[in-house]
Design an enzyme around this catalytic site. Sequence first.
Site, PDB file in Angstrom:
ATOM      1  N   ASP A 153       0.805  -1.216   0.000  1.00  0.00           N
ATOM      2  CA  ASP A 153       0.000   0.000   0.000  1.00  0.00           C
ATOM      3  C   ASP A 153       0.840   1.268   0.000  1.00  0.00           C
ATOM      4  O   ASP A 153       2.057   1.234   0.199  1.00  0.00           O
ATOM      5  CB  ASP A 153      -0.966   0.002   1.199  1.00  0.00           C
ATOM      6  CG  ASP A 153      -0.335  -0.571   2.473  1.00  0.00           C
ATOM      7  OD1 ASP A 153       0.897  -0.514   2.603  1.00  0.00           O
ATOM      8  OD2 ASP A 153      -1.079  -1.077   3.327  1.00  0.00           O
ATOM      9  N   GLU A 197      -9.757  -2.271   5.062  1.00  0.00           N
ATOM     10  CA  GLU A 197     -10.380  -1.966   6.344  1.00  0.00           C
ATOM     11  C   GLU A 197     -11.656  -2.788   6.548  1.00  0.00           C
ATOM     12  O   GLU A 197     -12.235  -3.280   5.574  1.00  0.00           O
ATOM     13  CB  GLU A 197     -10.735  -0.474   6.395  1.00  0.00           C
ATOM     14  CG  GLU A 197      -9.546   0.469   6.216  1.00  0.00           C
ATOM     15  CD  GLU A 197      -8.652   0.577   7.447  1.00  0.00           C
ATOM     16  OE1 GLU A 197      -8.499  -0.421   8.182  1.00  0.00           O
ATOM     17  OE2 GLU A 197      -8.096   1.652   7.680  1.00  0.00           O
TER      18      GLU A 197
HETATM   19  C1  F6R Z   1       1.457  -1.564   6.077  1.00  0.00           C
HETATM   20  C2  F6R Z   1       0.186  -2.252   6.138  1.00  0.00           C
HETATM   21  C3  F6R Z   1      -0.623  -2.316   7.389  1.00  0.00           C
HETATM   22  C4  F6R Z   1       0.213  -2.615   8.637  1.00  0.00           C
HETATM   23  C5  F6R Z   1      -0.666  -2.612   9.899  1.00  0.00           C
HETATM   24  C6  F6R Z   1       0.151  -2.837  11.144  1.00  0.00           C
HETATM   25  O1  F6R Z   1       2.011  -1.645   4.789  1.00  0.00           O
HETATM   26  O2  F6R Z   1      -0.240  -2.752   5.147  1.00  0.00           O
HETATM   27  O3  F6R Z   1      -1.612  -3.278   7.250  1.00  0.00           O
HETATM   28  O4  F6R Z   1       0.837  -3.848   8.481  1.00  0.00           O
HETATM   29  O5  F6R Z   1      -1.335  -1.394   9.992  1.00  0.00           O
HETATM   30  O6  F6R Z   1       0.987  -1.749  11.357  1.00  0.00           O
HETATM   31  P1  F6R Z   1       2.117  -1.794  12.494  1.00  0.00           P
HETATM   32  O7  F6R Z   1       3.097  -2.823  12.056  1.00  0.00           O
HETATM   33  O8  F6R Z   1       2.728  -0.418  12.463  1.00  0.00           O
HETATM   34  O9  F6R Z   1       1.436  -2.131  13.759  1.00  0.00           O
END
Ligand code: F6R
Length: 241
Positions: free
Chosen positions: A67, A143
Amino acid sequence: MRLIVVDDYNKMSEKAAIMVASQIILKPNSILGLATGDTPLGMYKELIKMYNNKEIDFSNVKSFNLDEYYGLSKNNAQSYNYYMKENLFKHINIKEENINIPDGTAKDIEAECKNYEKRIQDQGGIDLQILGIGVNGHIGFNEPDITFEAETHLVNLDEKTIESNSRFFDSIEEVPTKAISMGIKTIMHSKRIILLACGESKAEAIFKTMKGKITPKTPASILQLHNDVTVIIDKEAASKL
Ligand code: F6R
């Protein structure tokens, strides 16, 4: 789903890096699907170490990121393009032309999404996809919703995601409200998937993903239907299983 519960973040990072490294050793021209955020940072550090020790070679590897924020240019320090350059790409020998990240500033976003999806399909899909998970169960920026969105698309970010990601910005107002994300079908077409999570805040999402109903309200729950998912999590993230 294969479950590996480890003691801590470092162990999770090491295990994940070993799996990525063996993928590259067995198939030097692997197509990797990459994630950003806090979770994979340790894994990227381990991969850089392995590269410096000449254990792995990225010269034939191609990558596709999950993303990118809508509206942020590559040079914006909060963009995922920038994150990837700083935390992995500038430290290894992956070729610039083999790096793929959605362009959050594309004039025609719909065309950018279609084109990104096509570039992935033209490579025959992703060999190994790395995923983190949101506290709301999102993967990529898919989401919670009433349906699963299939292909790469423009997403309205969930309030919880904006709140959680505000830690990377000076204020919550600066967090983009939209992003381009690979879709659920794009992710599910990956040959192998590694899902990483650490900490108590992810425990509920991990429980719903692994033990809950398959529903677009917990996007990661669809992974129950994939035949090669390895979940590597620490004890806190596993505490509700
Ligand atoms: C990032 C992504 C998101 C994150 C998720 C967890 O490229 O696709 O799905 O993997 O928001 O984020 P962290 O690792 O910061 O808790």
